[in-house]
Design an enzyme around this catalytic site. Structure first.
Site, PDB file in Angstrom:
ATOM      1  N   GLU A 310       0.826  -1.212   0.000  1.00 26.52           N
ATOM      2  CA  GLU A 310       0.000   0.000   0.000  1.00 26.52           C
ATOM      3  C   GLU A 310       0.863   1.266   0.000  1.00 26.52           C
ATOM      4  O   GLU A 310       0.660   2.171  -0.807  1.00 26.52           O
ATOM      5  CB  GLU A 310      -0.915  -0.005   1.238  1.00 26.52           C
ATOM      6  N   ASP A 314       1.100   4.048  -2.969  1.00 28.03           N
ATOM      7  CA  ASP A 314       0.684   5.424  -2.735  1.00 28.03           C
ATOM      8  C   ASP A 314       1.809   6.414  -3.041  1.00 28.03           C
ATOM      9  O   ASP A 314       1.568   7.491  -3.599  1.00 28.03           O
ATOM     10  CB  ASP A 314       0.220   5.598  -1.276  1.00 28.03           C
ATOM     11  N   SER A 507      -7.379   1.825  -3.784  1.00 28.63           N
ATOM     12  CA  SER A 507      -6.097   2.331  -3.272  1.00 28.63           C
ATOM     13  C   SER A 507      -5.230   2.903  -4.388  1.00 28.63           C
ATOM     14  O   SER A 507      -4.377   3.745  -4.121  1.00 28.63           O
ATOM     15  CB  SER A 507      -5.318   1.189  -2.617  1.00 28.63           C
TER      16      SER A 507
END
Ligand SMILES: *[C@@H]1O[C@H](CO)[C@@H](O)[C@H](O)[C@H]1NC(C)=O
Length: 590
Positions: A310, A314, A507
């Site tokens: 994640e 990001d 995400s």
């Protein structure tokens, strides 16, 4: 007076027994302090009334045992805020194009003047706590949040609660919560909530799902050119630049910071970012770095094996898309918390304490709304209201379970996610394909906590009319509807631990959309204008909606239904659509 005399006498009498009498003095002081408090303060606080309760244990949790009496709980109290209606009006004034105050974001002090609790609330609550031998610490810039640590046995008495260990068998995670708690009647209207009590954290949070490792796709400068066929199966920065017309030139404004939230020990790896840039953005310096802020004991280990999917996603899709925009990775640790929601609050309070917070904040975490108490959801949403009024665009991934919530789950009625139901942030759903269609996992729907804000009433009414009786009874037609917008969320190429992988999830979509906003802000700031701030009134305006690519096909199945179908105009799968950079530039007057 009496107390001082007692201590004075003890001290004088015992001048040659210093050691012993020092302790005698302290214990005398404590004794009298407790005695006086019990005699004067307590009766006012003795009448306890139920403040929040939950009818049942949330799905997926089981009751394990009473919390051990000496188990220390880190509790927080939200004090009633003074004038959130006033702040809401101020937020919409500065965020609605055409308003005389548009772009005139509030200062830290101006926001705090709306939020700070009354001095009466502060003194009453502190009086209650100190009469119970508790000293609280203020943990928010406006003074509306207090924190203290006490054993479970004491918390049970203080709050007439039944703190219990609940286990989530699927993950093995345990949380100490109570299904009900009370506060003194005298504090009604002064205390908004106590946390953690009836809110159950989502033990999954939501993370992008990873598919099989992929061969790298060669980059090229595709801005304004046809989207290559490879983008149908592997999405890279070049694909997004071509698809959305995102510029490849570097931003110039050092004050225009893009913030990326990091939670649950997800570390963003600099070496992986370098590899990613070398592979997919060779036109940018591969040494491009993000800065790091750490709170609550947050860290950012650079051990390759600890690189987080994640966090890397990001960082790679903000640094790699928002070319040249200063990027801060905010790593929230787990000191003082046993779940993610304290971190959700702490990161906003950190930024509210800054005189120049980031202009954009992207967060790819969330959980099901029904696991959070209404009061806590409202408090967190109010925190977004505050940061939005300061001029920060707040974007969150909408969730990956279609209409079944943040992750695919069994359900009979649709499960809205949090914070997507909060009207003061921008919720980002997912699309896929070169001719974009909905990603089936894209969470969307209608909040049960927050009513529909006026900025989306026309768009949502049109959708509901077109939807007819489909899914009737499975969702709340009066709730705040989400997502607001969308971006690519499937087959997205990232580098993790040195390996190229392909991931999917909303995400992916939130950092991509956030990067577009950061690049628009760069140009606004360069032109001497304000950054966009809270986006929704603009996005739902005629000019805003027309600057997005409407996605009209696909749906988000869940709960044994086909979910919501995407349609022309706003829909609860892809929102208003995906970004068209050139049109957005025109729409914001650049
Ligand atoms: C539906 O949403 C509204 C907010 O608009 C809320 O007040 C109401 O309680 C919700 N209904 C249910 C059944 O959750």
């Amino acid at each position: 007076m009496k107390l001082a005399n007692q201590i004075g006498r003890l001290f004088r009498v015992g001048h040659y027994w210093t050691g012993f009498l020092y302790y005698a003095m302290v214990s005398a002081f404590l004794y009298f302090a407790t005695f006086i408090a019990a005699a004067s303060a307590s009766p006012a606080f003795r009448n306890l009334l139920v403040h929040e309760q939950r009818d049942s244990i949330p799905d997926g949790f089981v009751k394990t045992a009473a919390a051990p009496a000496d188990r220390v709980l880190n509790l927080r109290i939200a004090l009633a805020q003074t004038d959130m209606a006033g702040l809401e009006k101020a937020l919409f004034d500065v965020s609605t194009p055409g308003n005389a105050l548009y772009g005139q974001h509030l200062s830290k002090e101006e926001v705090e003047s709306f939020v700070a609790p009354s001095s009466e609330s502060v003194s009453l609550v502190n009086e209650w706590l100190s009469s119970n031998g508790i000293t609280a610490q203020t943990i928010s810039p406006a003074g509306d949040w207090l924190q203290f640590s006490i054993p479970a046995s004491k918390a049970n008495t203080l709050l007439d609660a039944d703190f219990t260990v609940f286990t989530h068998p699927d993950t093995g995670k345990q949380f100490v919560r109570t299904l009900s708690y009370s506060i003194p009647a005298a504090l009604k209207g002064h205390v908004d909530l106590v946390h953690p009590t009836t809110t159950f954290d989502n033990p999954f949070v939501h993370l992008p799902f990873v598919s099989t490792p992929k061969a790298e796709i060669a980059p090229s400068n595709l801005e304004g050119r046809a989207v290559p066929a490879s983008c149908a199966t592997t999405v890279t920065p070049a694909c997004l630049q071509a698809l959305y017309g995102i510029p490849t030139t570097k931003a110039t404004q050092s004050s225009n910071v893009l913030g990326v939230s990091g939670f649950i020990d997800q570390f963003a790896n600099q070496a992986d970012l370098t590899t990613f840039l070398k592979n997919l953005r060779p036109d940018l310096a591969s040494t491009t770095k993000f800065t790091l802020e750490e709170i609550d004991g947050g860290q950012n280990s650079q051990t390759a094996s600890q690189a987080g999917v994640e966090a890397n996603l990001d960082i790679q899709y903000t640094v790699g898309i928002a070319s040249g925009v200063p990027n801060v990775f905010i790593s929230v640790g787990d000191n003082f918390q046993d779940g993610a929601l304290e971190g959700f609050l702490d990161i906003i309070n950190l930024l509210l304490g800054q005189s120049n917070p980031p202009h954009v904040l992207t967060t790819s975490y969330g959980q099901n709304e029904n696991t959070i108490s209404r009061a806590l959801a409202n408090q967190l949403c109010n925190a977004y209201m505050q940061l939005g009024a300061r001029g920060t665009s707040i974007l969150f991934a909408s969730g990956d379970g279609g209409v079944s919530g943040s992750q695919s789950a069994r359900c009979t009625t649709f499960v809205p996610t949090f914070p997507s139901g909060c009207p003061f942030m921008t919720s980002v759903g997912a699309t896929t394909g070169i001719t974009e269609t909905s990603a089936t996992f894209s969470s969307g729907g209608f909040s049960n906590f927050f009513g529909r804000p006026s900025y989306q009433s026309t768009a949502v009414s049109s959708y509901l009319t077109a939807l007819g009786s489909t899914n009737a009874g499975k969702f709340n037609t009066s709730g705040r509807a989400f997502p607001d917008v969308s971006a690519q969320g499937q087959n997205v190429e990232i580098v993790v631990g040195g390996r190229t992988e392909s991931v999917a999830g909303t995400s992916c979509s939130s950092p991509i959309f956030a990067s577009v906003i950061a690049l628009l802000n760069d140009q606004l700031v360069a032109a001497g204008k304000s950054p966009l701030g809270f986006l929704n009134p603009f996005l739902y305006s005629a000019a805003g909606a027309a600057a997005l690519n409407d996605v009209t096909t696909g749906s988000n199945p869940g709960c044994n239904t086909n979910g919501f179908p995407a349609k022309a105009g706003w829909d609860p799968v892809t929102g208003l659509g995906t970004p068209n950079f050139a049109k957005l530039k025109t729409a914001i007057g650049l």
